[in-house]
Design an enzyme around this catalytic site. Sequence first.
Site, PDB file in Angstrom:
ATOM      1  CB  VAL A 139      -0.905   0.030   1.245  1.00 37.92           C
ATOM      2  CG1 VAL A 139      -1.893   1.184   1.158  1.00 37.92           C
ATOM      3  CG2 VAL A 139      -1.633  -1.291   1.416  1.00 37.92           C
ATOM      4  CB  CYS A 140       2.810   2.746  -2.178  1.00 36.64           C
ATOM      5  SG  CYS A 140       3.465   1.083  -1.938  1.00 36.64           S
ATOM      6  CB  THR A 141       1.366   7.889  -0.951  1.00 31.61           C
ATOM      7  OG1 THR A 141       0.249   7.423  -0.184  1.00 31.61           O
ATOM      8  CG2 THR A 141       1.026   9.249  -1.561  1.00 31.61           C
ATOM      9  NE  ARG A 330      -3.197   5.253   1.695  1.00 27.75           N
ATOM     10  CZ  ARG A 330      -2.773   4.598   0.611  1.00 27.75           C
ATOM     11  NH1 ARG A 330      -1.600   4.887   0.085  1.00 27.75           N
ATOM     12  NH2 ARG A 330      -3.515   3.645   0.079  1.00 27.75           N
TER      13      ARG A 330
END
Length: 392
Positions: A139-141, A330
């Site tokens: 899970v990333c940004t 996010r």
Amino acid sequence: MAFHHRSYVLLAFFVFVVLAKYQVKGDLDEPCETSAYPPHKKDTIEWYPVNLDSPPQERWMQIAAKKKTELAGMIGVIKNLTRIFFKNLVVDWVDKDWGPLAEKIPQPYSDEIKGIAKAAEVPLGEIVLYNIFYEIFSVCTSIVAQDKTGKIYHARNLDFGLFLGWDFKKDTWLLTEYLRPLVINVDYQRGGKTVYKSVSFVGYVGVLTGIKPGIASVTINERFISDGGYIGLIEWVLGLNDAKFMSLLLRDALDIASSYHDAVNVLTEPQLIAPAYFIVAGTKSGEGCVITRSREKTDNIMSLNITSNAWYVVETNYDNWNKPPVTDDRRTPAKTCLNQVTQQHISLPNIYNVLSTKPVRNKLTTYTALMEPLTGHLESYRRYCPDPCPMM
């Protein structure tokens, strides 16, 4: 007793989801971070060279041997989680049957994995599993932004460990806690000179965050859709497809690309094991995009468009044309904080501040990487999120 134990774990996960929903919603109203950079020196990630001129089985041996205790501890966490539900059935299956799957992984990566298993004194099947885990569990940004002078910046948070155990004493995700000591910066070299660089984990041969100086930088974010990595992985194990692992494809792209457009082309065409977002940044004005990939094809490319005031792109784990779920938004706080910074003042330190704002930073956040493709600059830091902090 075993039934009650499993029920308790499932109930605990349900409670976590409910709490996460509450926390994320509340954290959307938190102010943007403005002074998180520079981070503490103790959180700076150390560098290790990997000599691409060496035989593949030898390339990672020194690093794997040095960090074998930490690597064994992380793998032990995964084993203990599977034992809660399946006793030793999964562990025995992986140790017995997954080792031969290394032969299905393309060279030189197959031999690199074998060398790591030998140096770390870990069963080959467990290192194979570790290397494909990120196809389905990250899970990333990621952010690409251009300043007023045309300079391109690229940065990301890597979040990992959702639902993979909870440490009640330290109030954090268990696997995330064990992954942080394994984060390293890797300088891939030929003839003693840098070819490309990455932020990685000890024992992992793919690239999730990487840069080729003067050419491009690339990050991977998992894409949450129904035709996901589980399906592709099962097909691969059963020999039903010869699709590419996204992290190995990214490493290929960094190795062979001679331009930003080369990197984009490499990432848009092949069939993948898992759907993904490839976030690419170049060295010239307008060179930045999010490539939205299904397993079979490219569904969308969202690019910088300076004439339309689109001076940044943000990708988390959801399609850019849809709203993110309220339980895991996010994207909105990241964009809000970027707009507050403005294009005139955008910089790597200010992007680090954006990525430090909750819930963009959360209890899953393992590291933050900052990159400038033109110069090849890469800096990265281990991240922590003390309470109050969203769980995801």
